[in-house]
Design a protein around this motif. Structure first.
Motif, short mmCIF file in Angstrom:
data_model
loop_
_atom_site.label_atom_id
_atom_site.label_comp_id
_atom_site.label_asym_id
_atom_site.label_seq_id
_atom_site.Cartn_x
_atom_site.Cartn_y
_atom_site.Cartn_z
N HIS A 409 -6.32 -6.44 -6.09
CA HIS A 409 -5.40 -7.39 -6.14
C HIS A 409 -5.56 -8.77 -6.20
CE1 HIS A 409 -2.07 -4.37 -5.95
NE2 HIS A 409 -2.54 -4.17 -4.93
N ASP A 410 -6.94 -9.13 -6.48
CA ASP A 410 -7.56 -10.35 -6.26
C ASP A 410 -6.72 -11.19 -7.62
OD1 ASP A 410 -8.93 -12.64 -6.01
OD2 ASP A 410 -10.90 -12.01 -7.07
N GLY A 411 -6.35 -12.25 -7.36
CA GLY A 411 -5.72 -13.14 -8.32
C GLY A 411 -4.24 -12.81 -8.54
N GLN A 412 -3.72 -12.10 -7.62
CA GLN A 412 -2.25 -11.60 -8.02
C GLN A 412 -1.32 -11.80 -6.59
OE1 GLN A 412 -2.18 -7.35 -8.47
NE2 GLN A 412 -3.57 -7.16 -10.23
N ALA A 413 -0.04 -11.91 -7.15
CA ALA A 413 0.94 -12.13 -6.00
C ALA A 413 1.63 -10.91 -5.83
CB ALA A 413 2.01 -12.99 -6.69
N VAL A 414 1.43 -10.30 -4.64
CA VAL A 414 1.82 -8.76 -4.50
C VAL A 414 2.78 -8.66 -3.13
CG1 VAL A 414 -0.31 -8.22 -5.24
CG2 VAL A 414 -0.04 -8.31 -2.73
N THR A 415 3.25 -7.34 -3.08
CA THR A 415 4.18 -7.06 -1.95
C THR A 415 3.50 -6.35 -0.87
OG1 THR A 415 4.58 -4.95 -2.89
CG2 THR A 415 6.06 -6.58 -3.68
N THR A 416 4.10 -6.19 0.46
CA THR A 416 3.56 -5.49 1.55
C THR A 416 3.36 -4.20 1.10
OG1 THR A 416 5.75 -4.93 2.35
CG2 THR A 416 4.64 -6.97 3.20
N GLU A 417 4.12 -3.48 0.00
CA GLU A 417 4.09 -2.17 -0.23
C GLU A 417 2.72 -1.84 -1.02
OE1 GLU A 417 5.16 0.72 0.22
OE2 GLU A 417 3.90 1.62 -1.39
N GLU A 418 2.36 -2.98 -2.10
CA GLU A 418 0.90 -2.77 -2.55
C GLU A 418 -0.12 -2.78 -1.54
OE1 GLU A 418 1.81 -4.47 -7.02
OE2 GLU A 418 2.60 -5.95 -5.28
N PHE A 419 0.07 -3.64 -0.50
CA PHE A 419 -0.96 -3.68 0.68
C PHE A 419 -1.15 -2.43 1.27
CE2 PHE A 419 -2.08 -4.26 5.05
CZ PHE A 419 -3.27 -4.67 4.85
N VAL A 420 -0.04 -1.79 1.59
CA VAL A 420 -0.11 -0.67 2.18
C VAL A 420 -0.83 0.76 1.49
CG1 VAL A 420 1.25 1.13 3.55
CG2 VAL A 420 1.52 -1.02 3.82
N ALA A 421 -0.22 0.50 0.16
CA ALA A 421 -0.73 1.39 -0.78
C ALA A 421 -2.28 1.38 -1.06
CB ALA A 421 -0.09 1.57 -2.14
N ALA A 422 -2.83 0.25 -1.04
CA ALA A 422 -4.22 0.05 -1.29
C ALA A 422 -4.91 0.69 -0.03
CB ALA A 422 -4.61 -1.54 -1.52
N LEU A 423 -4.43 0.12 1.29
CA LEU A 423 -5.31 0.55 2.61
C LEU A 423 -5.04 1.95 2.53
CD1 LEU A 423 -4.89 -2.49 3.39
CD2 LEU A 423 -5.86 -1.33 5.47
N GLU A 424 -3.85 2.79 1.96
CA GLU A 424 -3.76 4.27 1.87
C GLU A 424 -5.07 4.76 1.06
OE1 GLU A 424 0.15 5.07 0.79
OE2 GLU A 424 0.21 6.24 2.58
N ASP A 425 -4.86 4.25 -0.23
CA ASP A 425 -5.72 4.54 -1.31
C ASP A 425 -7.19 4.46 -0.87
OD1 ASP A 425 -3.58 5.30 -2.70
OD2 ASP A 425 -3.69 3.76 -4.04
N GLY A 426 -7.85 3.51 -0.27
CA GLY A 426 -8.92 3.11 0.23
C GLY A 426 -9.61 4.04 1.28
N SER A 427 -8.66 4.37 2.12
CA SER A 427 -9.11 5.04 3.31
C SER A 427 -8.63 6.48 3.21
CB SER A 427 -8.20 4.77 4.55
OG SER A 427 -6.77 4.99 4.51
N GLY A 428 -7.94 6.80 2.36
CA GLY A 428 -7.47 8.30 2.34
C GLY A 428 -6.52 8.80 3.38
N VAL A 429 -6.19 8.10 4.38
CA VAL A 429 -5.16 8.07 5.43
C VAL A 429 -3.45 7.90 4.79
CG1 VAL A 429 -4.41 7.57 7.88
CG2 VAL A 429 -6.98 7.59 7.06
N ASP A 430 -2.83 9.04 5.08
CA ASP A 430 -1.29 8.68 4.74
C ASP A 430 -0.64 7.92 5.63
OD1 ASP A 430 1.10 9.21 3.85
OD2 ASP A 430 1.10 11.48 4.33
N LEU A 431 0.37 6.95 5.12
CA LEU A 431 0.93 6.01 5.99
C LEU A 431 2.13 5.91 5.44
CD1 LEU A 431 -1.98 2.81 5.52
CD2 LEU A 431 -1.22 4.34 7.58
N THR A 432 2.73 7.06 5.15
CA THR A 432 4.15 7.13 4.45
C THR A 432 4.88 6.69 5.54
OG1 THR A 432 3.42 9.08 3.22
CG2 THR A 432 5.55 8.67 3.49
N GLN A 433 4.93 7.44 6.96
CA GLN A 433 5.83 7.30 7.87
C GLN A 433 5.46 6.09 8.70
OE1 GLN A 433 6.13 10.19 11.20
NE2 GLN A 433 7.32 8.94 12.30
N PHE A 434 4.50 5.49 8.46
CA PHE A 434 3.95 4.22 9.10
C PHE A 434 4.71 3.23 8.47
CE2 PHE A 434 1.68 0.44 9.77
CZ PHE A 434 1.53 0.56 11.18
#
Ligand code: B3K
Ligand code: ZN
Length: 857
Positions: A409-434
């Protein structure tokens, strides 16, 4: 005023990709010429709408053609015209009057210098623009003005040139190559002194570091500079983030609505968070500077390079950056004490907000005035949410997630959803309920019951979560519960002293543990692993046991505080009965006694453990706050502890005097507070001596704070001395106002009203307003909630006055009145009366309207 909804978000039809700005500073008018490059972003017609407030439009050209008034529409909020094509340029000339700007948003003057504050929507008070964070442009800024008055002229980016124009005026041109939203724009011009240093980045680039301050303050920048260098290094080591311009500048100004602002390459700071010397600043001030410098610096990656799509995403940058600055301060100092302080702040400001009429999720769904949403919830609860993600992922996977976030997301204007998705994808941990943490308001209440069966050696914990504020149907949150089990010797029963992490995902869940030799003592939510309220209060003996044995320092402190809270609540409850105790329980006194002789403890931790919970915190534990009884119970406890442990406290006081160490000062001053609570002449004179002989502001203020609550002749003498000594140092005089604002002696309300007329008092300076009015409303419960209603009237009068000059600051003062449901019927009536008076004010700003209106509902 209109309400803005997240669900109505629409991407802009056009984008502005480049801005060439010329600002000609004047004493009468300041002229702003803006050359904009537009390009189409989405289908949706030819209309271009630019925001603009308090601007005088001089001219509008599109593609080099002057647009006649018949071809554009123009209100006090915007300027609309038709785009000639999908890519075009516009040139807009406007005039503004910074010298009249008392709201301190947009371009304004502070101590004769020009400065800006553009977040959230201040750029539109400088020129017409698409003032929304998803419009990111490169900026070139030329500042022009009288070089004799404003030798220093700064803006974002790298310096590209400077010189003298034919007419004799001076100019500086700054180029910022990184696309940014307008809220990160900054301009400063004035006659300022500069302190310089440098930092070499991990790739070997040399960065100029500059701190600009008023002349004479150069010797108070060392701590800020060191904190900046530490932050730059830490962000490289911890997150792999390198700085990206050739220069990083900080400017300290004395009139500023909040703490500081992370404008790209040019942070503008409230001088409170820059200037410090041991003689003028307390240890807490030094810590505040370190964390705010770090916070603003860290925004360069979390906020600036990756910014928010819209203001509903504010916690994307604020929660994350607070978490980062908390981690940084924990690394620089005692991690345990830092965690305690962060939780204290959360509980003091965020818990009441989340339980009251202004509760909102960390991602709100709607607002009237965005400036009202820079809240403890967005910031502090937002940081707790990131911390929980960190806890769930663990250090390594969290870093992987963050790396992906920066990459993606460097250079972008993003949402908290995009943040959580990146953390999820980068870690492999499911954050659906979180994710529910982003949309549910309220502090979850946790109830725990436990069972032990000696026959099967099985221990089980049943944990329940309820969040009444989120409604009865609110689905359960994913809550990390860090747990330790202790045997009767205080040893850990489970691997790793850090304990086990339980994932609480249901409304009610039972966790079982096998092979437990005897009934253990649970240590729950270690290191405060989730922002929750733990309802069930274990017996005193269990708290005492944890207080003495828990290997988790946070929970050790917590057990002591819970023990103290219980004693204080018991005293409050029996306040009007014949068996009213005048001292905390024997269990508490024994635990306290143990602290007094535990020389192995870190002094700062020991000081935190020795301090009683504050009156506001005790009040929070009651359905209806018993203001006076709480005050009396706490004072009586202080007194009885001081009397009972006079010798130990005196020994601690003496042992820790004259040590050049923050923890020792803190411990010594806690001891002093108990000793002076006895009101014995000797101890008052001890405080007076400490006041006179202090070599640093920490000790001086601590001593003065003890004296302002007495009627002793030393009261007037010390206050007069302090004023005379520091008259010219505004930040120190703020402390003088605050101490008197928080005094509980009977005449304190008269004192506070008298101080309004003091020549040094002004409503135009936000620090001064906070130091007297803010401190009184938030930090003087007995007088603010006086049954005469005087405190409420005092506050509402000031809000109505401030509404005219600085609505942002006015609105921030409303929230104490919004807590009315928590007070007795007489007080409720008076508090609502105060709110209604405000609501009836003519020309009420949207800021104050929103806060007051919501507070009444
Ligand atoms: N981002 C700014 C706050 C702006 C507040 C606008 N009313 C400071 C910070 O959080 O770093
Ligand atoms: Zn911030």
């Amino acid at each position: 005023p209109a309400t803005i909804f997240l669900k109505d978000y629409k991407a802009p039809t056009f984008r502005i990709t480049d801005v060439q700005l010329t600002v000609e500073l004047g004493e009468e008018t300041t002229r702003v010429t803006s050359n904009l490059s537009f390009s189409r972003n989405t289908d949706g017609g030819q209309q271009v709408r630019l925001h603009g407030e308090n601007l005088t439009l001089v001219s509008l050209e599109v593609e080099g053609r002057e647009i006649p008034p018949a071809e554009y529409t123009h209100t006090d909020k915007d300027l609309t015209f038709l785009a000639p094509s999908d890519q075009f340029t516009a040139r807009i000339v406007t005039d503004i009057r910074p010298q009249d700007n008392t709201e301190l948003e947009g371009l304004y003057k502070s101590s004769g210098n020009f400065c800006t504050q553009c977040e959230a929507e201040g750029f539109r008070k400088i020129t017409y623009f698409m003032d929304r964070p998803d419009v990111m442009a490169t900026f070139t800024t030329t500042v022009i003005g009288d070089g004799s008055k404003y030798p220093v002229m700064l803006s974002n980016g790298n310096l590209d040139g400077h010189g003298t124009l034919k007419d004799g005026r001076q100019f500086f041109r700054w180029v910022d190559p990184h696309p940014k939203p307008a809220y990160l724009f900054a301009l400063v011009a004035g006659d300022l002194a500069c302190v310089s240093d440098e930092f070499v980045t991990m790739s070997g680039r040399r960065i100029d570091l500059k701190i600009y301050v008023e002349k004479g303050d150069e010797d108070k920048c060392a701590h800020a500079m060191q904190s900046l260098k530490n932050s730059m290094k830490w962000d490289e080591e911890k997150y792999g983030r390198e700085y990206d311009l050739d220069i990083f500048m900080i400017v300290a100004v004395s009139d500023f609505n909040m703490g500081a602002m992370e404008n790209k390459g040019l942070n503008v700071f409230n001088s409170k968070y820059v200037l410090a010397s041991p003689e003028t600043a307390t240890d807490a001030d030094f810590d505040g500077i370190e964390s705010v410098i770090a916070h603003e610096y860290f925004h360069n990656w979390t906020g600036n390079r990756i910014t928010c799509r819209d203001w509903f995403q504010l916690t994307l940058k604020e929660g994350l950056t607070v978490f980062r600055d908390q981690q940084f301060s924990a690394d620089m100092n005692s991690a345990a004490v830092k965690r305690i302080e962060d939780v204290q702040r959360l509980r003091a400001a965020q818990f009441p907000e989340d339980a009251g009429p202004l509760a909102h999720p960390i991602q709100p769904q709607s607002y009237v005035e965005i400036n009202n949403f820079y809240t403890a919830t967005i910031y502090e609860k937002g940081a707790e949410v990131i911390r929980m993600i960190h806890t769930l992922l663990g250090e390594e996977k969290f870093r992987k997630g963050m790396d992906l976030y920066f990459d993606r997301h460097d250079g972008q204007a993003v949402t908290t959803e995009e943040f959580v998705a990146a953390l999820e994808d980068g870690s492999g941990v499911d954050l659906t309920q979180f994710r529910r943490w982003y949309t549910q308001p309220g502090t979850p209440e946790i109830t725990v019951t436990d069972q032990y069966d000696p026959a099967t050696r099985r221990y089980s914990l049943t944990v329940r979560q309820d969040n009444p504020k989120a409604g009865p149907k609110a689905p359960p949150l994913h809550i990390p519960l860090s747990l330790g089990l202790l045997d009767d010797q205080g040893h850990e029963l489970m691997e790793g002293a850090a304990g086990n992490m339980l994932n609480l995902t249901e409304h009610e869940q039972t966790f079982t543990f096998d092979d437990i030799p005897a009934r253990p003592v649970p240590s729950l939510f270690r290191n405060f692993s989730a922002p929750v309220k733990l309802g069930s209060n274990p017996a005193d003996e269990r708290l005492d046991f944890l207080f003495k044995n828990d290997s988790d320092p946070f929970n050790r402190w917590e057990a002591g505080q819970r023990l103290a809270t219980r004693c204080l609540l018991d005293m409050v409850e029996k306040h009007d009965s014949p068996e009213r105790p005048n001292a905390p329980s024997g269990t508490f006194m024994d635990a306290f006694a143990a602290l007094l002789t535990d020389e192995d403890l870190d002094p700062a931790f020991r000081a935190a453990a020795m301090a009683l919970p504050g009156e506001n915190y005790i009040g929070q534990q009651m359905p209806i706050v018993a203001v006076d009884a709480i005050h009396e119970a706490r004072s009586a406890s202080m007194r009885s502890i001081g009397t009972r442990f006079e010798d130990d406290l005196t020994r601690i006081y003496n042992q820790n005097s004259g040590q050049d160490n923050m923890g020792c000062r803190r411990l010594k001053n806690v001891a002093l507070s108990y000793l002076t609570a006895t009101e014995s002449e000797d101890h008052i004179l001890l405080a007076a001596r400490q006041y006179r002989e202090a070599t640093n502001m920490t000790d001086r203020v601590a001593a003065l704070g003890r004296l302002v609550d007495t009627d002793h002749p030393e009261h007037d003498a010390a206050l007069a001395d302090f004023y005379a000594r520091w008259e010219t140092d505004q930040l120190v005089i703020d402390k003088w106002f605050t101490l008197q604002a928080m005094a509980s002696r009977p005449q304190a309300m008269d004192d506070v009203e008298g101080l309004l007329k003091h020549p040094a008092f002004t409503l135009l300076n936000p620090n001064r307003v906070r130091s007297l009015i803010g401190a009184f409303a938030a930090g003087n419960p007995v007088h603010f909630h006086s049954i005469s209603g005087r405190g409420y009237r005092f506050l509402s009068d000031r809000i109505m006055e401030l509404n005219k000059t600085n609505p942002q600051i006015a609105a921030r003062l409303v929230s104490p009145l919004g807590q009315w449901r928590r007070y007795s019927p007489e007080r409720q009536t008076l508090m609502k009366e105060a709110l209604n008076r405000i609501l009836e004010t003519e020309n009420l700003s949207p800021h104050v309207f929103e806060m007051t209106n919501k507070s009444l509902n």
